[in-house]
Design a protein around this motif. Structure first.
Motif, PDB file in Angstrom:
ATOM      1  N   ALA A  61       0.870  -1.178   0.000  1.00 39.16           N
ATOM      2  CA  ALA A  61       0.000   0.000   0.000  1.00 39.16           C
ATOM      3  C   ALA A  61       0.907   1.228   0.000  1.00 39.16           C
ATOM      4  O   ALA A  61       1.980   1.207   0.608  1.00 39.16           O
ATOM      5  CB  ALA A  61      -0.917   0.013   1.222  1.00 39.16           C
ATOM      6  N   ASP A 115      -4.131  -2.261   3.737  1.00 37.46           N
ATOM      7  CA  ASP A 115      -4.730  -1.113   3.076  1.00 37.46           C
ATOM      8  C   ASP A 115      -4.672   0.064   4.047  1.00 37.46           C
ATOM      9  O   ASP A 115      -4.414  -0.121   5.240  1.00 37.46           O
ATOM     10  CB  ASP A 115      -6.170  -1.412   2.650  1.00 37.46           C
ATOM     11  N   ALA A 183      -9.642  -4.895   2.289  1.00 39.86           N
ATOM     12  CA  ALA A 183      -9.774  -3.578   1.663  1.00 39.86           C
ATOM     13  C   ALA A 183     -10.418  -2.654   2.680  1.00 39.86           C
ATOM     14  O   ALA A 183     -11.239  -3.087   3.494  1.00 39.86           O
ATOM     15  CB  ALA A 183     -10.626  -3.649   0.395  1.00 39.86           C
ATOM     16  N   TRP A 185     -12.498   1.170   3.509  1.00 39.55           N
ATOM     17  CA  TRP A 185     -13.526   1.999   2.881  1.00 39.55           C
ATOM     18  C   TRP A 185     -14.025   3.026   3.875  1.00 39.55           C
ATOM     19  O   TRP A 185     -14.225   2.705   5.048  1.00 39.55           O
ATOM     20  CB  TRP A 185     -14.681   1.096   2.428  1.00 39.55           C
ATOM     21  N   VAL A 256     -10.556  -4.304  -3.544  1.00 42.34           N
ATOM     22  CA  VAL A 256     -10.364  -2.855  -3.472  1.00 42.34           C
ATOM     23  C   VAL A 256     -11.730  -2.198  -3.532  1.00 42.34           C
ATOM     24  O   VAL A 256     -12.655  -2.714  -4.164  1.00 42.34           O
ATOM     25  CB  VAL A 256      -9.467  -2.352  -4.632  1.00 42.34           C
ATOM     26  N   ASP A 258     -13.637   1.326  -4.662  1.00 41.04           N
ATOM     27  CA  ASP A 258     -13.549   2.607  -5.353  1.00 41.04           C
ATOM     28  C   ASP A 258     -14.068   3.671  -4.398  1.00 41.04           C
ATOM     29  O   ASP A 258     -15.255   3.663  -4.041  1.00 41.04           O
ATOM     30  CB  ASP A 258     -14.378   2.571  -6.635  1.00 41.04           C
ATOM     31  N   THR A 327      -6.492  -2.963  -7.598  1.00 44.29           N
ATOM     32  CA  THR A 327      -6.215  -1.603  -7.142  1.00 44.29           C
ATOM     33  C   THR A 327      -6.860  -0.621  -8.111  1.00 44.29           C
ATOM     34  O   THR A 327      -7.109  -0.959  -9.271  1.00 44.29           O
ATOM     35  CB  THR A 327      -4.694  -1.359  -7.025  1.00 44.29           C
ATOM     36  N   ALA A 384      -0.526  -1.981  -5.754  1.00 48.16           N
ATOM     37  CA  ALA A 384      -1.072  -0.713  -5.286  1.00 48.16           C
ATOM     38  C   ALA A 384      -0.635   0.374  -6.255  1.00 48.16           C
ATOM     39  O   ALA A 384       0.522   0.406  -6.684  1.00 48.16           O
ATOM     40  CB  ALA A 384      -0.590  -0.389  -3.879  1.00 48.16           C
TER      41      ALA A 384
END
Length: 437
Positions: A61, A115, A183, A185, A256, A258, A327, A384
């Motif tokens: 990362a 992450d 991941a 968020w 991953v 978005d 990624t 990454a």
């Protein structure tokens, strides 16, 4: 010795060569036709043996230093070897150890994926943190990032009371059906931060909210889980599951989110790439399949290998299992790409980031050898990308990928070679130019 997943995939490909050649010829860009870029630097090799601390590179990362981008850092996992922190020249800055086993016969800590979260709430204020899946202990580990700290930029601020993610007790933890892929968020509507973890050898995903405690540490609570399919109905009406060792289900590792849309992309290693909401509240959509999708196989207990059957031709044309290293390449205005490691053929695939465009395939690339010592990338697990200036060395951004076969080979003293892995640093500008991203 247990046969590697990669070796089993190679057997499937070899047995279905004619159908696969047809698929490659029909694809927008066959693997052999993809452009090649080279790395600018690489980390020192990690060795997965006792002398090397059982260190095995897996997932990176990239943390951008807002005060001085040229002093940004790469945080990467080394499994039983813990974490590695590198500067932009791929030089080692810090190497926090994984936790020791609770008891002699228990599994040791094993850091699988990592992450980052920017602006994580803690009782002492906002902090940038690295979140790690500790497969050995079935927990998340949280590290504060502070480049000015004398002892190194990472400080473990995990709540000591953090519970196992999937296991009920230490016996289940030792079975190692534990937290695997990861991941992070941040929900823009609430400001709350989450981690999504997958379960090793299962199809389960867990949504975990990161929760600050009164003493400055960070824990987590499970919000919900979702199971991806383990068997699939083929166009000929038959049901198919990939050939795996007895008791295993097709697991997920590369994931991953978005950040602009809260869309989770999850790589089910043998199957393909799924798209779903990061809060796990909608039906997943399979946006692309591996070439091996639908190929039958029979597991041989004696050889611990799968004997593949004929390829019925239901697979995709761009990904060779395992699907790894997802990624997001972000551009201004919402444009950009989802990047995925096609581990089975040592390439990287690019998909349109726009869901409205059905994540259309946009091409791909491979990472070749720059010199005899700065070798190519094979069997890449983690990746990454950061599309932002990082000083004069990477003015157009950086791509970091795991290399599953470091060279030159080093003898193990017993007639073989040491298992060596590492991380490659690639100028993102070179990737953009080569692929017309």
């Amino acid at each position: 010795m247990r046969t590697s997943r990669t070796a089993r995939r190679a057997a499937v490909l070899a047995a279905s060569g004619t159908a696969l050649a047809t698929l490659l010829a029909a694809s927008p860009a066959g693997a052999a036709d993809l452009p090649t870029v080279t790395a600018t630097s690489e980390s020192a090799a990690l060795y997965d043996d006792e002398a090397g601390g059982n260190s095995d590179a897996d997932d990176p990362a990239i943390w951008r230093n807002p005060a001085d981008p040229a002093r940004s850092l790469v945080v990467a996992t080394a499994k039983e070897g813990g974490l590695r922190v590198y500067d932009l020249d791929a030089r080692l800055v810090q190497s926090p150890a994984a936790p020791k086993p609770p008891a002699e016969d228990d599994a040791p800590g094993r850091f699988n994926n990592v992450d980052l979260v920017s602006g994580q709430r803690t009782s002492t204020g906002l902090a940038d943190v690295a979140v790690v899946s500790d497969r050995g202990n079935d927990r998340l580990r949280i590290y504060r990032i502070d480049p000015s700290r004398p002892g190194g930029p990472l400080t473990d601020i995990t709540d000591p009371a953090a519970a196992p993610v999937f296991s009920a007790d230490q016996t289940e933890i030792n079975d190692q059906r534990t937290a695997y892929g990861l991941a992070t968020w941040k929900d823009k509507s609430t400001g709350r931060t989450y981690a999504l973890a997958s379960q090793r050898e299962r199809t389960r995903l867990a949504l975990l909210e990161l929760v600050p405690t009164a003493n400055g540490t960070v824990g987590y609570r499970k919000v919900r889980t979702l199971d991806l399919p383990s068997s699939f109905r083929l166009p000929n009406g038959t049901s198919w599951t990939p050939c795996l060792e007895p008791g295993e289900l097709p697991q997920i590792e590369g994931m991953v989110v978005d950040p602009a849309t809260g869309t989770l992309y999850a790589g089910q290693e043998d199957i393909g790439i799924w798209r779903l909401r990061a809060d796990l509240t909608n039906k997943p959509v399979l946006i692309d399949r591996t070439r091996e999708y639908g190929v039958p196989g029979t597991y041989d207990e004696a050889t611990e290998e799968c004997t593949p059957g004929a390829d019925p031709g239901y697979g995709g044309t761009r990904l060779s299992a395992d699907v790894e290293g997802l990624t997001i390449y972000q551009e201004k205005g919402g444009d950009g790409y989802l990047l995925a490691s096609s581990q089975g053929d040592n390439t990287f695939a690019l998909y349109d980031r726009e869901v409205s465009e059905s994540n259309e395939y946009e091409g791909g690339f491979r990472i070749g050898a720059a010199t005899d010592t700065l070798d190519s990338v094979e069997e890449s697990d983690g990746a990454a990308v950061l599309n932002a200036p990082l000083g004069t060395r990477y003015p157009r951004g950086l791509l970091v990928v795991q290399d599953g076969q470091e060279s030159p080979e080093v003898p193990d003293g017993e007639g073989g070679t040491r298992t060596a892995t590492g991380f490659k640093f690639v100028d993102l500008g070179a990737v953009v130019d080569a692929t017309d991203m």
